[in-house]
Motif scaffolding. Structure first.
Motif, short mmCIF file in Angstrom:
data_model
loop_
_atom_site.label_atom_id
_atom_site.label_comp_id
_atom_site.label_asym_id
_atom_site.label_seq_id
_atom_site.Cartn_x
_atom_site.Cartn_y
_atom_site.Cartn_z
N VAL A 182 0.80 -1.29 0.11
CA VAL A 182 -0.09 0.08 0.13
C VAL A 182 0.85 1.22 -0.01
O VAL A 182 1.75 1.36 0.69
N LEU A 183 0.66 1.94 -0.99
CA LEU A 183 1.34 3.61 -0.88
C LEU A 183 0.46 4.54 -0.75
O LEU A 183 -0.81 4.68 -1.41
N VAL A 184 0.71 5.66 0.27
CA VAL A 184 -0.16 6.41 0.59
C VAL A 184 0.41 7.85 0.46
O VAL A 184 1.24 8.32 1.28
N PRO A 185 -0.12 8.65 -0.80
CA PRO A 185 0.51 9.95 -1.05
C PRO A 185 0.09 11.02 -0.04
O PRO A 185 -0.22 12.23 -0.48
N GLU A 186 -0.16 10.62 1.22
CA GLU A 186 -0.40 11.98 2.20
C GLU A 186 0.71 12.73 2.04
O GLU A 186 1.91 12.43 1.79
N PRO A 187 0.58 14.07 2.73
CA PRO A 187 1.82 15.04 2.61
C PRO A 187 2.98 14.53 3.48
O PRO A 187 3.26 13.73 4.22
N ALA A 188 4.19 15.06 2.76
CA ALA A 188 5.41 14.55 3.09
C ALA A 188 5.78 15.13 4.43
O ALA A 188 4.82 16.21 4.99
N ARG A 189 6.64 14.70 5.18
CA ARG A 189 6.95 15.35 6.52
C ARG A 189 7.75 16.48 6.26
O ARG A 189 7.99 16.78 5.35
N ASP B 151 10.56 17.85 6.75
CA ASP B 151 11.93 17.46 6.27
C ASP B 151 11.91 16.56 5.17
O ASP B 151 13.08 16.22 4.45
N GLY B 152 10.71 16.48 4.33
CA GLY B 152 10.91 15.76 3.13
C GLY B 152 10.70 14.13 3.43
O GLY B 152 10.57 13.60 2.33
N GLY B 153 10.63 13.57 4.45
CA GLY B 153 10.75 12.36 4.67
C GLY B 153 9.22 11.78 4.82
O GLY B 153 8.37 12.53 4.40
N VAL B 154 9.26 10.55 4.62
CA VAL B 154 7.90 9.64 4.59
C VAL B 154 7.33 9.09 5.96
O VAL B 154 8.20 9.14 6.99
N VAL B 155 6.49 8.45 6.18
CA VAL B 155 5.92 7.90 7.41
C VAL B 155 5.97 6.36 7.21
O VAL B 155 5.11 5.85 6.02
N THR B 156 6.49 5.79 8.02
CA THR B 156 6.55 4.47 8.37
C THR B 156 5.59 3.82 9.62
O THR B 156 5.80 2.74 9.87
N GLY B 157 4.97 4.63 10.25
CA GLY B 157 4.02 4.34 11.19
C GLY B 157 3.24 5.50 11.66
O GLY B 157 3.34 6.49 11.68
N ARG B 158 1.97 5.17 12.36
CA ARG B 158 0.90 5.94 12.66
C ARG B 158 0.44 5.81 14.18
O ARG B 158 0.61 5.18 14.52
N TYR B 159 0.33 6.91 15.22
CA TYR B 159 -0.24 6.94 16.34
C TYR B 159 -1.59 6.52 16.26
O TYR B 159 -2.37 6.45 15.14
N ALA B 160 -2.03 5.99 17.45
CA ALA B 160 -3.44 5.51 17.58
C ALA B 160 -4.19 6.82 17.99
O ALA B 160 -3.99 7.46 18.76
N ILE B 161 -5.51 6.55 17.31
CA ILE B 161 -6.46 7.82 17.61
C ILE B 161 -7.88 7.32 17.95
O ILE B 161 -8.34 6.53 17.28
N ALA B 162 -8.39 8.02 18.65
CA ALA B 162 -9.76 7.61 19.25
C ALA B 162 -10.68 8.98 19.21
O ALA B 162 -10.12 10.01 19.50
N ARG B 163 -11.93 8.95 18.63
CA ARG B 163 -12.88 10.34 18.72
C ARG B 163 -13.87 9.78 19.81
O ARG B 163 -14.30 8.46 19.86
N LEU C 167 3.59 2.30 3.16
CA LEU C 167 4.45 3.40 3.04
C LEU C 167 3.69 4.90 2.90
O LEU C 167 2.91 4.84 2.03
N ASP C 168 3.53 5.63 3.88
CA ASP C 168 2.91 6.91 3.93
C ASP C 168 3.54 7.86 3.93
O ASP C 168 4.98 7.90 3.66
N GLY C 169 2.97 9.05 3.46
CA GLY C 169 3.76 10.42 3.53
C GLY C 169 4.50 10.75 2.26
O GLY C 169 5.59 11.46 2.22
N LEU C 170 4.04 10.19 1.04
CA LEU C 170 4.66 9.96 -0.06
C LEU C 170 4.25 11.45 -1.00
O LEU C 170 4.79 11.41 -2.27
N GLY C 171 3.39 12.19 -0.51
CA GLY C 171 2.83 13.21 -1.14
C GLY C 171 4.01 14.39 -1.34
O GLY C 171 5.03 14.31 -0.83
N ILE C 172 3.27 15.61 -1.34
CA ILE C 172 4.16 16.95 -1.83
C ILE C 172 4.66 17.33 -0.41
O ILE C 172 4.15 17.20 0.59
N ILE C 173 5.62 18.09 -0.69
CA ILE C 173 6.18 18.88 0.59
C ILE C 173 5.42 20.10 0.76
O ILE C 173 5.27 20.81 -0.19
N GLY C 174 5.00 20.35 1.98
CA GLY C 174 4.50 21.73 1.95
C GLY C 174 4.03 22.06 3.54
O GLY C 174 4.75 21.30 4.44
#
Length: 376
Positions: free
Chosen positions: A168-175, A177-189, A340-347
């Motif tokens: 799975v490739l996820v083009p969410e915004p880059a970090r 520093d231009g890096g990518v995301v290899t893990g995400r924190y847990a979230i509850a609403r 692999l997440d955070g593969l999108g544009i730097i901004g």
């Protein structure tokens, strides 16, 4: 075979195409607006030769678009997963955040989160097709309408589709520093409701018990529970219709985020056991959407290593990190599917009236994405 990276991506041409997406406003809670954006993206994919289908929305949210690209193999493939809903209401373009270019920055609602990344991912697929370069595996693009509110109507679809793929490739915004995301924190609403007692605020104020007052007390207490291990915030409150009436009900939405699942589980227990501050008012807390923690494993790190090698050939570093601010990558990563997440544009400044992307990052990030499509 080494990935071919010398594809003719052009920052200016990509920005011109992205502008049409940004100017199609698509806030999550406006299903018709989201569907207009879905139709725009679906046509874009169809012109590329993809087999496109629309999956009807539910729970009041917009539709999904699923596009499958031609390939000679039937093996489990690559899922490119993105959302087209934004947090910006219709009218933001006219009042506060028009599309504009200032030097190397381009501004607009949803341009960073995440229309920019979605556009460049699809452009990467298009450029590969034009060049006659095959992807390493079959590619499916899944576009969803409700990520910004936790994906309540699409989690089952996301997980079912991901289970049929190997990556799975996820083009969410880059970090930053231009890096990518290899893990995400847990979230509850959480959904909160306080109930008081109505009265005429002018004639008999003392006879009433304000649900708004009680919610204000709860908000302060909840947010003060924030620690390094787990955060608590309240982002939505609705109450009252007439200023001369003591409010009977007040509704709010809270969010908690933790780096570890056990810390989030503890937060959920605390929230569900909260009590009203007095006997003359009541509080009800129900659990909303939850995103599981996604912790990187060896398969994720191997995927990052491939991306890092491609980035090195392109002349930039590609650090990785676990990140807050959940995405649909939480679901697929927690399933154990290499993500692999955070593969999108730097901004920067996502979810604000200063949301923007760095234009010069578009072509390099698109080349990175194209390289991954050839390599994973």
């Amino acid at each position: 075979m080494e990935a071919k990276l010398d594809l003719p991506f052009d920052n200016e041409a990509m920005l011109a195409g992205l502008r049409t997406w940004v100017e199609c406003e698509s806030p999550t809670h406006d299903a018709a607006a989201v569907n207009r954006m879905m139709a725009l993206a679906a046509r874009h994919l169809a012109l590329m030769g993809a087999t496109v289908e629309t999956i009807p929305g539910r729970m009041g949210f917009g539709d999904c678009v699923r596009a499958r690209l031609p390939h000679t193999s039937n093996e489990p493939g690559i899922l490119v997963m993105a959302h087209l809903d934004t947090v910006h209401p219709v009218g933001t373009l006219a009042n506060g955040l028009p599309f504009r270019r200032e030097g190397d920055k381009a501004y607009g609602p949803g341009i960073q989160d995440m229309k920019g990344g979605t556009y460049l991912a699809i452009e990467a697929i298009r450029q590969l097709a034009i060049a006659g370069i095959a992807t390493s595996k079959p590619v499916t693009v899944l576009l969803t309408p409700d990520e910004e509110v936790g994906s309540p109507s699409t989690r089952d679809l996301i997980e079912a589709e991901a289970a049929r793929h190997s990556v799975v490739l996820v083009p969410e915004p880059a970090r930053p520093d231009g890096g990518v995301v290899t893990g995400r924190y847990a979230i509850a609403r959480f959904n909160l409701r306080t109930t008081g007692k109505p009265s005429h605020a002018g004639a008999r104020l003392g006879e009433g018990r304000s649900a708004i007052r009680e919610m204000c007390k709860q908000v302060i207490a909840i947010e003060e529970m924030t620690t390094e291990a787990c955060t608590f915030s309240v982002g939505v409150i609705h109450a009252g219709q007439w200023v001369n009436c003591v409010a009977t009900y007040c509704d709010a939405e809270a969010l908690s985020m933790a780096k570890r699942q056990e810390d989030l589980d503890a937060a959920v227990e605390i929230m569900l056991n909260r009590k009203a501050t007095g006997n003359d008012v009541s509080l009800e807390v129900t659990r909303g959407v939850t995103r599981p923690v996604w912790e990187p494993d060896a398969k994720v790190m191997a995927l990052h290593a491939k991306a890092e090698a491609i980035a090195k050939r392109l002349g930039f570093a590609l650090p990785h990190q676990s990140s807050g601010g959940g995405s649909d990558g939480n679901f697929t990563g927690a399933m154990g599917i290499p993500t692999l997440d955070g593969l999108g544009i730097i901004g920067a400044q996502a979810h604000t009236l200063e949301e923007h992307v760095i234009v010069s990052s578009m072509a390099p990030r698109a080349k990175l994405f194209a390289g991954l499509l050839q390599s994973v």
